[in-house]
Design an enzyme around this catalytic site. Structure first.
Site, mmCIF file in Angstrom:
data_model
loop_
_atom_site.group_PDB
_atom_site.id
_atom_site.type_symbol
_atom_site.label_atom_id
_atom_site.label_comp_id
_atom_site.label_asym_id
_atom_site.label_seq_id
_atom_site.Cartn_x
_atom_site.Cartn_y
_atom_site.Cartn_z
ATOM 1 N N CYS A 90 0.824 -1.212 0.000
ATOM 2 C CA CYS A 90 0.000 0.000 0.000
ATOM 3 C C CYS A 90 0.858 1.262 0.000
ATOM 4 O O CYS A 90 1.991 1.255 0.469
ATOM 5 C CB CYS A 90 -0.877 0.029 1.239
ATOM 6 S SG CYS A 90 -1.783 -1.476 1.512
ATOM 7 N N TRP A 102 -3.160 -2.563 -1.377
ATOM 8 C CA TRP A 102 -2.814 -3.910 -1.842
ATOM 9 C C TRP A 102 -3.537 -4.842 -0.877
ATOM 10 O O TRP A 102 -3.192 -4.916 0.306
ATOM 11 C CB TRP A 102 -1.297 -4.094 -1.782
ATOM 12 C CG TRP A 102 -0.774 -5.337 -2.424
ATOM 13 C CD1 TRP A 102 -0.402 -5.486 -3.731
ATOM 14 C CD2 TRP A 102 -0.527 -6.600 -1.798
ATOM 15 N NE1 TRP A 102 0.059 -6.768 -3.949
ATOM 16 C CE2 TRP A 102 -0.010 -7.474 -2.784
ATOM 17 C CE3 TRP A 102 -0.689 -7.093 -0.503
ATOM 18 C CZ2 TRP A 102 0.356 -8.794 -2.518
ATOM 19 C CZ3 TRP A 102 -0.341 -8.407 -0.243
ATOM 20 C CH2 TRP A 102 0.180 -9.240 -1.241
ATOM 21 N N HIS A 140 19.510 -35.318 -10.393
ATOM 22 C CA HIS A 140 18.831 -35.790 -9.178
ATOM 23 C C HIS A 140 17.336 -35.524 -9.233
ATOM 24 O O HIS A 140 16.655 -35.577 -8.198
ATOM 25 C CB HIS A 140 19.466 -35.128 -7.945
ATOM 26 C CG HIS A 140 20.910 -35.469 -7.806
ATOM 27 N ND1 HIS A 140 21.349 -36.604 -7.157
ATOM 28 C CD2 HIS A 140 22.016 -34.872 -8.304
ATOM 29 C CE1 HIS A 140 22.671 -36.659 -7.234
ATOM 30 N NE2 HIS A 140 23.100 -35.618 -7.933
ATOM 31 N N GLU A 143 8.593 -13.459 -12.585
ATOM 32 C CA GLU A 143 7.937 -12.256 -12.042
ATOM 33 C C GLU A 143 7.210 -11.436 -13.103
ATOM 34 O O GLU A 143 6.104 -10.983 -12.881
ATOM 35 C CB GLU A 143 8.997 -11.308 -11.449
ATOM 36 C CG GLU A 143 9.422 -11.596 -10.063
ATOM 37 C CD GLU A 143 10.332 -10.494 -9.533
ATOM 38 O OE1 GLU A 143 11.402 -10.268 -10.133
ATOM 39 O OE2 GLU A 143 9.972 -9.872 -8.538
ATOM 40 N N ARG A 199 4.677 0.429 -6.054
ATOM 41 C CA ARG A 199 4.659 -0.407 -4.859
ATOM 42 C C ARG A 199 3.707 -1.588 -5.011
ATOM 43 O O ARG A 199 3.770 -2.541 -4.250
ATOM 44 C CB ARG A 199 4.248 0.436 -3.650
ATOM 45 C CG ARG A 199 5.292 1.453 -3.238
ATOM 46 C CD ARG A 199 4.747 2.372 -2.171
ATOM 47 N NE ARG A 199 4.448 1.679 -0.935
ATOM 48 C CZ ARG A 199 5.261 1.650 0.125
ATOM 49 N NH1 ARG A 199 6.404 2.262 0.076
ATOM 50 N NH2 ARG A 199 4.927 0.999 1.229
ATOM 51 N N LYS A 206 6.395 -3.790 -4.784
ATOM 52 C CA LYS A 206 7.814 -3.466 -4.780
ATOM 53 C C LYS A 206 8.431 -3.714 -3.404
ATOM 54 O O LYS A 206 9.520 -4.240 -3.283
ATOM 55 C CB LYS A 206 7.999 -2.003 -5.188
ATOM 56 C CG LYS A 206 9.445 -1.537 -5.222
ATOM 57 C CD LYS A 206 10.223 -2.243 -6.306
ATOM 58 C CE LYS A 206 11.685 -1.869 -6.332
ATOM 59 N NZ LYS A 206 12.461 -2.846 -7.121
ATOM 60 N N LYS A 248 13.502 -13.388 -12.424
ATOM 61 C CA LYS A 248 13.144 -12.260 -13.302
ATOM 62 C C LYS A 248 12.090 -12.708 -14.294
ATOM 63 O O LYS A 248 11.118 -12.013 -14.525
ATOM 64 C CB LYS A 248 14.367 -11.725 -14.075
ATOM 65 C CG LYS A 248 15.377 -10.923 -13.303
ATOM 66 C CD LYS A 248 14.910 -9.580 -12.803
ATOM 67 C CE LYS A 248 14.198 -9.623 -11.504
ATOM 68 N NZ LYS A 248 14.915 -9.580 -10.269
ATOM 69 N N ASN A 260 -1.414 1.350 6.140
ATOM 70 C CA ASN A 260 -0.579 0.284 5.559
ATOM 71 C C ASN A 260 -0.216 -0.660 6.692
ATOM 72 O O ASN A 260 0.146 -0.197 7.770
ATOM 73 C CB ASN A 260 0.732 0.834 4.998
ATOM 74 C CG ASN A 260 0.527 1.736 3.813
ATOM 75 O OD1 ASN A 260 -0.597 1.921 3.365
ATOM 76 N ND2 ASN A 260 1.606 2.306 3.319
ATOM 77 N N GLY A 261 -0.249 -1.960 6.426
ATOM 78 C CA GLY A 261 0.123 -2.917 7.468
ATOM 79 C C GLY A 261 -1.068 -3.768 7.860
ATOM 80 O O GLY A 261 -2.046 -3.863 7.111
ATOM 81 N N GLU A 290 18.350 -16.024 -9.962
ATOM 82 C CA GLU A 290 17.898 -14.651 -10.248
ATOM 83 C C GLU A 290 17.321 -14.550 -11.668
ATOM 84 O O GLU A 290 16.307 -13.881 -11.887
ATOM 85 C CB GLU A 290 19.073 -13.671 -10.043
ATOM 86 C CG GLU A 290 18.804 -12.224 -10.414
ATOM 87 C CD GLU A 290 17.670 -11.558 -9.653
ATOM 88 O OE1 GLU A 290 17.114 -12.160 -8.721
ATOM 89 O OE2 GLU A 290 17.322 -10.418 -10.015
#
Ligand code: M6R
Length: 616
Positions: free
Chosen positions: A2, A77, A511, A495, A27, A611, A492, A103-104, A488
């Site tokens: 948020c 969010w 394996h 996402e 965000r 974000k 990328k 927020n939270g 990474e």
């Protein structure tokens, strides 16, 4: 997650708040809203599910007069309750005179809601946040505005940054913070702002104060005052100057922030080295007293704590620190750390790696490590963030604001910072000969230029991307220091393109994962010739080919042997093995970007992602 913006001053509030919210879009959010104090001091709430465009249209339709000069805005969010108009913030009390954005998570909201409902309060949303508006309404029966908010906040358990407005005091916004999430107060000229993140303030002021835990800011056009939520006592806050500029937080002609940030990496890396790395002497200078304290020569163990991309940077960091310092280094997923009674103590240096400095999992791990007696340092991109305020030692990456949700320049500057730290500590503890320090420092200082050359390959990566964008799954394999780069690269891709992708150590293939290989499985093999396990990676590539896997090989320029095995080849310049992750990750970022673009994805704000993850 948020985002919050608040304004008290002489300018029309609605466009200013909408612009501020637009700066916080990165965000991640799924609804947005404003609370404006109209000319006759009535609270006007406008909120809409979906993107800010919906809110802008609603504000336009409401014909909000320019005479309204204070208000608050929010991007939500969803955590509690779906992303609907009703659940969007701001939330009001029953009387419609108080509005809050939050927020939270209010952890005890069910208990508080029940108490309030028993007193007759009517709730309009499914959110946890709404309880705060009703708590304030109750307190306003007995106390003035500031005290009513303070007493309400004291009843809340959990993490929050909040801002509240009241039509009885239309020019006094109250903001507060506890646990996680940031709240920054901007000191303007004849105006005062509040925001969850610096980019929303940059167009107005670069003079800021960061709220710490349990602090409240009482904001009027003439300036803020601060107090402690629990004691009610005044608090004196430092005013800091932000180095970032408003232009740095703009797209600057690029179609996406992610592409801009990929292209900025040579500059960001160079800035991170500037005034710290001396290639002539091999020495490194780090700012702050902590780095010169006796502890730096004495600690016996390092624990690295981070999430996501920052965690992968830490995996690379472990290689460097262990190799050149010969000190044991643990890398911990910060979200798991405090739940398993980890072993660390007074002789441990715990380093948190975080772009934002506000990732709640990482902050909670930082506090756990501190509670266990470890000394804390951070590699962080945001000066003034919680991580930089809570750590003793701070190594700032100078990537500048990173807006795209997918981290790029933050990662390569984190790797640069790990190199600085390694050379610095190796110099202090004399674990590397000066000749070797000089050699590495010289090689490092050449990297920004090599990276700039590498970025000229964008066209050929676009071609590969177009050829491979229709596949549903990808594997990325790497060995040694390149294994984190495989992780990474896969992160990328997943996402921003929503293609399923996983990273594995090359040696792990046999394996299990090799069962997945067939002609529908592209495998990206990171195989620089400088690697100590290059031959073994060639074997892994053969194994992929033998099963008709589609092989994309990332090789050193001129390596015909590895290139001959591949269906597509990505070349990087030859540098020594330990340095090559800083280069090899760059084409993988571009590849993910081009695939996501081909698929028409929302690259800068991928679905479901935020974000900065400020709730556990
Ligand atoms: O701000 P932080 O570095 O603490 O963030 C950690 C992760 O949330 C972040 O790296 C995330 O994985 C990115 N979206 C990766 O692109």
């Amino acid at each position: 997650m948020c985002g919050i913006v608040g304004y008290a001053g002489p300018k029309p509030a609605a466009p200013l708040l909408l612009n501020g919210l637009a700066k916080l879009e990165y965000r991640g959010y799924d609804s947005a809203g404003l609370a404006l104090l109209t000319g006759n001091h009535h609270l006007n709430i406008i909120k809409k599910a979906g993107k800010i465009g919906n809110l802008i249209a609603a504000v336009k339709a409401a014909k909000v007069p320019a005479s309204i000069t204070s208000g608050i805005g929010h991007t939500r969010w969803a955590t509690h309750g779906q992303p609907t108009d009703q659940n969007a913030h701001p939330h009001m009390d029953c009387s419609g005179r108080v509005a809050v954005v939050h927020n939270g998570i209010v952890e005890n909201y069910q208990h508080l809601k029940k108490q309030l409902q028993d007193k007759g309060h009517q709730f309009r949303s499914q959110t946890d946040s709404e309880v705060l508006a009703h708590l304030i309404e109750e307190q306003l029966k007995k106390h003035p505005w500031k005290e009513a908010v303070r007493r309400s906040l004291a009843q809340i358990q959990g993490t929050y940054s909040v801002v509240a407005v009241y039509e009885g005091e239309p020019h006094t916004l109250i903001g507060a913070r506890s646990g996680g999430g940031a709240l920054v107060v901007g000191w303007g000229k004849g105006e005062t702002l509040l925001a969850s993140d610096v980019p929303a303030l940059l167009a107005h002021t670069r003079r800021v104060s960061y709220l710490d835990d349990n602090e409240m800011a009482v904001v009027t056009p003439t300036g803020p005052s601060f107090l402690n939520v629990l004691t009610g006592k005044p608090v004196v806050k430092k005013v800091s100057e932000i180095e970032w500029t408003a232009e740095q937080a703009e797209k600057g002609g690029y179609p996406h922030f992610m592409l801009k940030e990929i292209m900025e990496q040579p500059r960001a890396l160079e800035d991170t080295f500037t005034s710290r790395l001396d290639p002539r002497t091999g020495s490194v200078v780090l700012e702050g007293k902590f780095w010169d304290s006796p502890f730096i020569g004495k600690f016996k163990k390092i624990t690295l704590l981070a999430m996501g991309t920052s965690y992968y940077a830490a995996l690379v960091g472990k290689f460097l620190l262990e190799k050149y310092l010969r000190i044991p280094v643990d890398v911990e997923n910060a979200s798991e750390f405090r739940y398993r009674n980890p072993i660390l103590g007074k002789d441990t240096l715990a380093i948190v790696i975080t772009q934002s400095g506000e990732t709640v999992d990482t902050l909670v791990a930082l506090r756990e490590a501190k509670a266990k007696g470890a000394r804390i340092a951070t590699i962080c991109n945001v000066m003034g963030s919680s991580a930089t305020r809570e750590a003793e030692g701070v190594l700032i990456t100078r990537a500048g604001p990173e807006i795209g949700v997918a981290s790029t320049k933050a990662f390569t500057t984190q790797l640069g910072a790990f190199w600085l730290l390694t050379l610095f500590l190796a110099g202090k503890r004399k674990t590397m000969p000066v000749s070797e320090l000089k050699k590495k420092a010289k090689e490092l200082s050449r990297l920004p230029q090599l990276m700039a050359g590498l970025l000229k390959q964008r066209k050929s990566l676009e071609k590969i991307a177009h050829e491979y964008a229709h596949y549903f799954n990808f594997l990325y394999i790497g060995r040694g220091i390149h294994y984190p780069i495989a992780l990474e690269g896969a992160l990328k891709l997943k996402e921003i393109s929503y293609i399923h992708a996983e990273g594995y150590p090359g040696g792990e293939m046999k394996h299990g994962p090799i069962a997945l290989i067939d002609s529908k499985m592209p495998v990206v093999a990171i195989a620089p010739k400088s690697s100590a396990v290059y031959e073994k990676m060639l074997n892994n590539m053969e194994e992929v080919k033998a099963r008709q896997g589609r092989l994309i090989a990332l090789v050193e320029k001129g390596d015909k042997l590895a290139a001959a095995k591949a269906d597509a080849v990505i070349e990087i310049p030859s540098v020594s093995e330990d340095l090559s992750p800083i280069l090899s990750v760059v084409p993988l970022q571009v590849l993910a970007y081009e695939i996501a673009k081909k698929k028409g994805r929302e690259i800068d704000q991928p679905r479901n992602l935020a974000k900065s993850v400020t709730v556990e």
